[in-house]
Design a protein around this motif. Structure first.
Motif, PDB file in Angstrom:
ATOM      1  N   VAL A  32      23.554  35.472 -31.193  1.00 35.08           N
ATOM      2  CA  VAL A  32      22.425  36.065 -30.469  1.00 35.08           C
ATOM      3  C   VAL A  32      21.393  34.995 -30.126  1.00 35.08           C
ATOM      4  O   VAL A  32      20.879  34.948 -29.003  1.00 35.08           O
ATOM      5  N   TRP A  33      21.099  34.119 -31.080  1.00 39.55           N
ATOM      6  CA  TRP A  33      20.114  33.070 -30.826  1.00 39.55           C
ATOM      7  C   TRP A  33      20.593  32.136 -29.716  1.00 39.55           C
ATOM      8  O   TRP A  33      19.812  31.761 -28.838  1.00 39.55           O
ATOM      9  N   CYS A  34      21.872  31.771 -29.747  1.00 40.15           N
ATOM     10  CA  CYS A  34      22.415  30.915 -28.678  1.00 40.15           C
ATOM     11  C   CYS A  34      22.357  31.629 -27.330  1.00 40.15           C
ATOM     12  O   CYS A  34      22.085  30.998 -26.305  1.00 40.15           O
ATOM     13  N   PHE A  35      22.597  32.926 -27.319  1.00 37.55           N
ATOM     14  CA  PHE A  35      22.531  33.679 -26.070  1.00 37.55           C
ATOM     15  C   PHE A  35      21.101  33.719 -25.534  1.00 37.55           C
ATOM     16  O   PHE A  35      20.879  33.545 -24.332  1.00 37.55           O
ATOM     17  N   TRP A  62      11.510  27.276 -20.353  1.00 36.67           N
ATOM     18  CA  TRP A  62      12.107  28.345 -21.160  1.00 36.67           C
ATOM     19  C   TRP A  62      11.849  28.098 -22.651  1.00 36.67           C
ATOM     20  O   TRP A  62      11.458  29.004 -23.376  1.00 36.67           O
ATOM     21  N   ILE A  63      12.043  26.867 -23.085  1.00 37.46           N
ATOM     22  CA  ILE A  63      11.816  26.540 -24.495  1.00 37.46           C
ATOM     23  C   ILE A  63      10.336  26.660 -24.840  1.00 37.46           C
ATOM     24  O   ILE A  63       9.979  27.178 -25.896  1.00 37.46           O
ATOM     25  N   LEU A  64       9.461  26.195 -23.956  1.00 33.88           N
ATOM     26  CA  LEU A  64       8.025  26.300 -24.230  1.00 33.88           C
ATOM     27  C   LEU A  64       7.599  27.755 -24.354  1.00 33.88           C
ATOM     28  O   LEU A  64       6.746  28.090 -25.168  1.00 33.88           O
ATOM     29  N   PHE A  65       8.190  28.628 -23.539  1.00 33.80           N
ATOM     30  CA  PHE A  65       7.833  30.040 -23.631  1.00 33.80           C
ATOM     31  C   PHE A  65       8.396  30.684 -24.885  1.00 33.80           C
ATOM     32  O   PHE A  65       7.688  31.318 -25.645  1.00 33.80           O
ATOM     33  N   TRP A  66       9.692  30.520 -25.128  1.00 36.30           N
ATOM     34  CA  TRP A  66      10.338  31.231 -26.224  1.00 36.30           C
ATOM     35  C   TRP A  66      10.124  30.584 -27.585  1.00 36.30           C
ATOM     36  O   TRP A  66      10.165  31.273 -28.601  1.00 36.30           O
ATOM     37  N   ALA A  67       9.937  29.286 -27.653  1.00 34.87           N
ATOM     38  CA  ALA A  67       9.772  28.627 -28.947  1.00 34.87           C
ATOM     39  C   ALA A  67       8.307  28.345 -29.253  1.00 34.87           C
ATOM     40  O   ALA A  67       8.000  27.769 -30.285  1.00 34.87           O
ATOM     41  N   GLY A  68       7.428  28.737 -28.371  1.00 34.19           N
ATOM     42  CA  GLY A  68       6.003  28.510 -28.590  1.00 34.19           C
ATOM     43  C   GLY A  68       5.439  29.435 -29.656  1.00 34.19           C
ATOM     44  O   GLY A  68       6.104  30.353 -30.141  1.00 34.19           O
ATOM     45  N   PRO A  69       4.198  29.198 -30.020  1.00 37.57           N
ATOM     46  CA  PRO A  69       3.581  30.064 -31.029  1.00 37.57           C
ATOM     47  C   PRO A  69       3.324  31.469 -30.479  1.00 37.57           C
ATOM     48  O   PRO A  69       3.095  31.646 -29.282  1.00 37.57           O
ATOM     49  N   PHE A  70       3.408  32.426 -31.360  1.00 41.57           N
ATOM     50  CA  PHE A  70       3.158  33.838 -31.043  1.00 41.57           C
ATOM     51  C   PHE A  70       4.158  34.425 -30.060  1.00 41.57           C
ATOM     52  O   PHE A  70       3.848  35.338 -29.310  1.00 41.57           O
ATOM     53  N   PRO A  75      11.973  37.356 -34.295  1.00 40.93           N
ATOM     54  CA  PRO A  75      12.038  38.805 -34.535  1.00 40.93           C
ATOM     55  C   PRO A  75      12.944  39.536 -33.550  1.00 40.93           C
ATOM     56  O   PRO A  75      13.666  40.456 -33.933  1.00 40.93           O
ATOM     57  N   LEU A  76      12.929  39.112 -32.294  1.00 40.27           N
ATOM     58  CA  LEU A  76      13.805  39.732 -31.300  1.00 40.27           C
ATOM     59  C   LEU A  76      15.269  39.494 -31.644  1.00 40.27           C
ATOM     60  O   LEU A  76      16.090  40.421 -31.582  1.00 40.27           O
ATOM     61  N   CYS A  77      15.594  38.279 -32.040  1.00 42.57           N
ATOM     62  CA  CYS A  77      16.978  37.970 -32.429  1.00 42.57           C
ATOM     63  C   CYS A  77      17.390  38.769 -33.667  1.00 42.57           C
ATOM     64  O   CYS A  77      18.529  39.230 -33.754  1.00 42.57           O
ATOM     65  N   ILE A  78      16.479  38.928 -34.623  1.00 46.34           N
ATOM     66  CA  ILE A  78      16.786  39.706 -35.825  1.00 46.34           C
ATOM     67  C   ILE A  78      17.048  41.159 -35.472  1.00 46.34           C
ATOM     68  O   ILE A  78      18.015  41.770 -35.952  1.00 46.34           O
TER      69      ILE A  78
END
Length: 105
Positions: A32-35, A62-70, A75-78
């Motif tokens: 899921v995380w890779c997807f 994409w990384i700045l948006f998804w791996a950024g703070p807040f 949680p979405l992947c979980i």
């Protein structure tokens, strides 16, 4: 009131920890995380292949948006992982019930 919220939060994290001890769950989480992160992974690969800066731009964005703070990446992947796990359990239970019904006939 605060004690009740603390207990519920603690119980949630304990439940998540118990669920993640299974290697199947960790495998599903990794997939899921890779997807979820695939646009950035593919973007970086395309940048190294084509040397086109546009791929580097959207992959980094994409990384700045998804791996950024807040941001709700983990949680979405979980949540998606536990949803898939629940569906697999239902399918397995249905298959088991079908096999029991077939053996009774």
């Amino acid at each position: 009131m605060i004690k009740k919220i603390w207990e519920k939060t603690k119980n949630l994290f304990i439940w998540i920890w118990k669920e993640c001890k299974d290697w199947h769950t960790l495998l599903i989480f990794g997939i899921v995380w890779c997807f979820v992160m695939s646009p950035s992974i593919v973007g970086y690969l395309l940048f190294f292949i084509t040397k086109n800066g546009w791929h580097l731009t959207y992959a980094t964005g994409w990384i700045l948006f998804w791996a950024g703070p807040f941001t709700p990446t983990i949680p979405l992947c979980i949540v998606i992982t536990f949803g898939i796990k629940k569906l697999l359990r239902k399918r397995e239970a249905k298959k088991k019930n079908k096999n029991v019904d077939d053996s009774n006939e």
